[in-house]
Design an enzyme around this catalytic site. Structure first.
Site, PDB file in Angstrom:
ATOM      1  CB  CYS A   2      -0.740   0.038   1.109  1.00 25.34           C
ATOM      2  SG  CYS A   2      -2.001  -1.471   1.426  1.00 25.34           S
ATOM      3  NE  ARG A  28       5.761   1.458  -1.653  1.00 22.25           N
ATOM      4  CZ  ARG A  28       6.924   1.571  -0.827  1.00 22.25           C
ATOM      5  NH1 ARG A  28       7.987   2.340  -1.004  1.00 22.25           N
ATOM      6  NH2 ARG A  28       6.963   1.119   0.480  1.00 22.25           N
ATOM      7  CD1 TRP A  76      -0.253  -5.484  -3.884  1.00 21.26           C
ATOM      8  CD2 TRP A  76      -0.053  -6.367  -1.764  1.00 21.26           C
ATOM      9  NE1 TRP A  76       0.593  -6.803  -3.981  1.00 21.26           N
ATOM     10  CE2 TRP A  76       0.477  -7.388  -2.601  1.00 21.26           C
ATOM     11  CE3 TRP A  76       0.045  -6.796  -0.566  1.00 21.26           C
ATOM     12  CZ2 TRP A  76       1.018  -8.731  -2.351  1.00 21.26           C
ATOM     13  CZ3 TRP A  76       0.513  -8.051  -0.201  1.00 21.26           C
ATOM     14  CH2 TRP A  76       1.009  -8.875  -1.045  1.00 21.26           C
ATOM     15  CG  ASN A 102       1.501   0.394   4.020  1.00 17.49           C
ATOM     16  OD1 ASN A 102       1.185  -0.933   3.947  1.00 17.49           O
ATOM     17  ND2 ASN A 102       2.654   1.139   3.783  1.00 17.49           N
ATOM     18  N   GLY A 103      -0.593  -1.587   6.294  1.00 15.30           N
ATOM     19  CA  GLY A 103      -0.245  -2.417   7.233  1.00 15.30           C
ATOM     20  C   GLY A 103      -1.307  -3.426   7.779  1.00 15.30           C
ATOM     21  CD  GLU A 490      19.169 -11.019  -9.105  1.00 17.93           C
ATOM     22  OE1 GLU A 490      18.687 -11.711  -8.007  1.00 17.93           O
ATOM     23  OE2 GLU A 490      18.637  -9.994  -9.333  1.00 17.93           O
ATOM     24  CE  LYS A 494      15.227  -9.212 -10.787  1.00 14.13           C
ATOM     25  NZ  LYS A 494      15.938  -9.097  -9.487  1.00 14.13           N
ATOM     26  CD  GLU A 497      11.645 -10.634  -9.451  1.00 15.96           C
ATOM     27  OE1 GLU A 497      11.249  -9.945  -8.430  1.00 15.96           O
ATOM     28  OE2 GLU A 497      12.860 -10.377  -9.977  1.00 15.96           O
ATOM     29  CG  HIS A 513      24.193 -34.421  -6.866  1.00 15.85           C
ATOM     30  ND1 HIS A 513      24.963 -35.704  -6.671  1.00 15.85           N
ATOM     31  CD2 HIS A 513      25.099 -33.626  -6.964  1.00 15.85           C
ATOM     32  CE1 HIS A 513      26.068 -35.636  -6.622  1.00 15.85           C
ATOM     33  NE2 HIS A 513      26.649 -34.165  -6.973  1.00 15.85           N
ATOM     34  CE  LYS A 610      12.035  -1.496  -6.083  1.00 17.90           C
ATOM     35  NZ  LYS A 610      12.971  -2.447  -6.801  1.00 17.90           N
TER      36      LYS A 610
HETATM   37  C1  F6R Z   1      13.397  -9.004  -6.873  1.00 16.89           C
HETATM   38  C2  F6R Z   1      13.044  -8.237  -5.672  1.00 16.89           C
HETATM   39  C3  F6R Z   1      12.886  -8.757  -4.389  1.00 16.89           C
HETATM   40  C4  F6R Z   1      13.677  -7.942  -3.211  1.00 16.89           C
HETATM   41  C5  F6R Z   1      13.220  -8.530  -1.843  1.00 16.89           C
HETATM   42  C6  F6R Z   1      13.968  -7.766  -0.809  1.00 16.89           C
HETATM   43  O1  F6R Z   1      13.775  -8.392  -8.051  1.00 16.89           O
HETATM   44  O2  F6R Z   1      13.107  -7.013  -6.129  1.00 16.89           O
HETATM   45  O3  F6R Z   1      13.288 -10.197  -4.204  1.00 16.89           O
HETATM   46  O4  F6R Z   1      15.129  -8.056  -3.621  1.00 16.89           O
HETATM   47  O5  F6R Z   1      11.774  -8.210  -1.716  1.00 16.89           O
HETATM   48  O6  F6R Z   1      13.599  -6.318  -1.009  1.00 16.89           O
HETATM   49  P1  F6R Z   1      14.795  -5.288  -0.219  1.00 16.89           P
HETATM   50  O7  F6R Z   1      15.833  -5.209  -0.697  1.00 16.89           O
HETATM   51  O8  F6R Z   1      13.880  -3.937  -0.268  1.00 16.89           O
HETATM   52  O9  F6R Z   1      14.876  -5.770   1.228  1.00 16.89           O
END
Ligand code: F6R
Length: 615
Positions: A2, A28, A76, A102-103, A490, A494, A497, A513, A610
């Site tokens: 949110c 976000r 959200w 928010n929360g 990673e 990506k 996602e 394995h 985000k």
């Molecule tokens: C992936 C991504 C998430 C964040 C994770 C941690 O692209 O963005 O996996 O890396 O939610 O977020 P932060 O770094 O803000 O603690």
């Protein structure tokens, strides 16, 4: 997650200010949006499920355009599905008070039952509406809004960033409060503002006050911001200058934030590292307390906690710190660490890595480590964030605002920060000699043009071809060894996602394995391999893939792997310690172009937010 905004301004037009703020928070992730404004002392509300454009459309009749004070929200969903009724703001039954949140209010069910027993009728499924009714009831009993908010929050268990408006007040006033999720306030030349993300404030002013947990703030035009605790005690909170440039919140000429942020990475390297390098001393100076020889010599073990992409940077930090400073490092998912009753050795430093500094699991893990006696440090991108405020020492990454939900430049900045930290530790503890330190910091200096070459037109079009040829593949396996194993993780994250295809990252040596059973021509195997001591081992894993008909894409500086592959991206040579920073770039671009070719919403991938401020 949110987003919360609010403003009182001298002229009218607060609706446009709120919408501008909400647009900046869109990245976000959200599923509905709404605003409440005060017009001639009365509250008017508009809220809509779906994209912000639906809310904008409902406001386009201009009937609220004269309003000077209001609050806004992107939701959200947590309690109740995304719908117009569940969208914020919520009000009490008489519409005296409007509130955004928010929360999560954890004792909402018990409070709702109490209010219903007293005859209150609810109009939504949300936990937030409970708080709107509580505040409304206190206002009806004659309390002013700030007192009503404080009295209501005293009954609430959970975490929140809220903002509330009341009608019939002597002048427009907004009261906001935080306990958990972030909230910042600011007084600019044209008004007073609040937001859950400083991005929505820097268009008005860069001088910002970050509220702390348990703070309640009153915003009125022409009066200083007044911050109290829930019991009413007045507290003083410093104003901090946010150096982010409002321009950096735009896409520039790029079609997506993610692409822009990938292209910013050479600059991010320079901003995060270059001023801190001491070439003559073969060392690093962070310019902040907590990183002196004496403090660093007192560390016997490091525990890294983080989530998602930041955790992958944490895995790389482990290779760097163990390799360059010979300190044992444990790395854990913050969400696992916090519930596994961990045992920490004496003289442990807990190192939390986070772009936002607000990730609930990471914060909880750090707090737990602190109660277990660890010293704490953070690698973080947001000044004034909770993580920065709660850590004893911080290395700020200077990635600038990251808007694309899929993290790219923040990751590179985290790896650069981890490298700097490892060099500093190695020098402080006498593990790295002056000559070794000099060589490492000079190598880092040389990295920028190499990164740029991977972002040049030719390199990018090679990657797009790879994405094109592989877009219909059934699945993707990413393999790497040593310091490039986390890069395999990673790359796979990506791709999952933003392209919504199944991808897995594996240590190359583990493939035989189990995952080897998956290999057939419909499976693409991305092998990350840089010239270095492990290159030959990775090559033999690559051969095992080819022998089973897998489609091999080699990424890295190892030319023999490139020669054995079906497709490839040749990455410039550099020190093995820095190779993840180069190797990740083509992987980010593969994910980007795959999603782009499929026409997907790259900057706002489905189901993702985000900043994950709930468990
Ligand atoms: C992936 C991504 C998430 C964040 C994770 C941690 O692209 O963005 O996996 O890396 O939610 O977020 P932060 O770094 O803000 O603690």
């Amino acid at each position: 997650m949110c987003g919360v905004v609010g403003a009182i301004q001298r002229g009218g037009g607060v609706v446009e200010t709120l919408l501008q703020g909400l647009r900046l928070l869109e990245y976000r992730g959200y599923d509905s949006a709404g605003v409440a404004v005060l017009e001639a002392g009365a509250i008017s509300i508009r809220r809509k499920a779906g994209r912000l454009e639906r809310l904008e459309h409902s406001l386009s009749d201009g009937t609220l355009s004269g309003a000077r004070a209001g609050i806004g929200h992107t939701r959200w969903a947590t309690h109740g599905p995304p719908s117009d009724e569940n969208a914020h703001p919520h009000t009490d039954a008489e519409g005296r008070v409007a509130l955004v949140h928010n929360g999560v209010i954890e004792n909402w069910a018990e409070l709702r039952a109490e209010l219903e027993a007293a005859g209150v009728r609810f109009a939504s499924d949300t936990d937030t509406e409970v708080l709107a009714h509580l505040v409304g009831r206190e206002v009806a009993r004659g309390r002013e809004l700030p007192d009503a908010v404080r009295a209501s929050l005293a009954r609430v268990r959970g975490y929140y960033a809220i903002a509330a408006l009341a009608q019939g007040e002597r002048g427009p006033r907004i009261v906001c409060a935080r306990s958990g999720p972030p909230l910042a306030v600011a007084a600019g030349p044209d008004g007073v503002y609040l937001a859950s993300d400083v991005l929505a404030l820097i268009a008005h002013t860069r001088d910002v006050v970050f509220l702390e947990d348990g703070d309640v703030c009153e915003l009125e035009l022409g009066r200083p911001l007044r911050v109290t605790r829930i019991d009413g005690t007045v507290v003083d909170r410093p104003t901090r200058r946010v150096e982010w440039d409002p321009e950096s919140a735009g896409k520039g000429s790029f079609p997506h934030y993610m692409l822009k942020e990938i292209h910013e990475q050479p600059d991010v390297l320079a901003r995060t590292a270059f001023d801190r390098l001491r070439l003559d001393k073969g060392d690093v100076d962070f310019g902040v307390p907590g990183f002196g020889d004496h403090e660093l010599r007192a560390i016997d073990r490091i525990q890294v906690v983080a989530c998602g992409t930041a955790l992958h940077a944490g895995w790389i930090a482990r290779y760097l710190i163990e390799g360059l400073a010979r300190i044992p490092v444990d790395v854990d998912y913050a969400s696992e660490f916090r519930y596994r009753d961990p045992v920490l050795a004496h003289n442990t430093l807990a190192l939390a890595i986070s772009q936002s500094g607000e990730t609930a699991d990471t914060l909880a893990a750090l707090r737990l480590a602190k109660t277990l006696g660890a010293r704490t440090a953070a690698i973080c991108n947001v000044v004034g964030s909770t993580l920065v405020r709660e850590s004893q020492a911080t290395i700020l990454t200077h990635a600038g605002p990251e808007i694309g939900v899929a993290s790219t430049k923040a990751f590179v900045a985290q790896v650069v920060a981890a490298f700097l930290f490892a060099v500093r530790l190695g020098r402080a503890r006498g593990v790295l000699s002056l000559a070794q330190g000099k060589e490492l910091v000079s190598e880092l200096r040389l990295l920028r043009p190499k990164m740029e070459s991977l972002l040049g037109e030719r390199a990018v079009s090679e990657v797009r071809d790879i994405a094109q040829k592989n877009r219909s593949q059934r699945g993707f396996l990413f393999l790497g060894r040593g310091i490039n194993y986390p890069i395999a993780l990673e790359g796979a994250l990506k791709l999952k996602e933003i392209s919504y295809v199944h991808a897995e990252g594996y240590p190359a040596g583990e493939m035989k394995h189990g995952p080897i059973a998956l290999i057939d021509p419909e499976m693409s195997i991305l092998v990350v391999n840089s010239a270095g001591p492990l290159a030959e081992k990775v090559r033999s894993n690559l051969e095992q893939v080819r022998a089973r008909g897998g489609h091999v894409i080699a990424i890295g500086s190892d030319r023999e792997s490139i020669a054995q592959s079906d497709e490839h991206v040749l990455v410039p040579e550099c020190s093995e310690w820095l190779s993840p920073i180069l190797n990740v770039i083509p992987l980010q671009l593969v994910a980007y172009h795959m999603a782009d070719l499929k026409g997907l919403d790259i900057d706002k991938p489905r189901n993702l937010a985000k900043s994950v401020t709930v468990e």
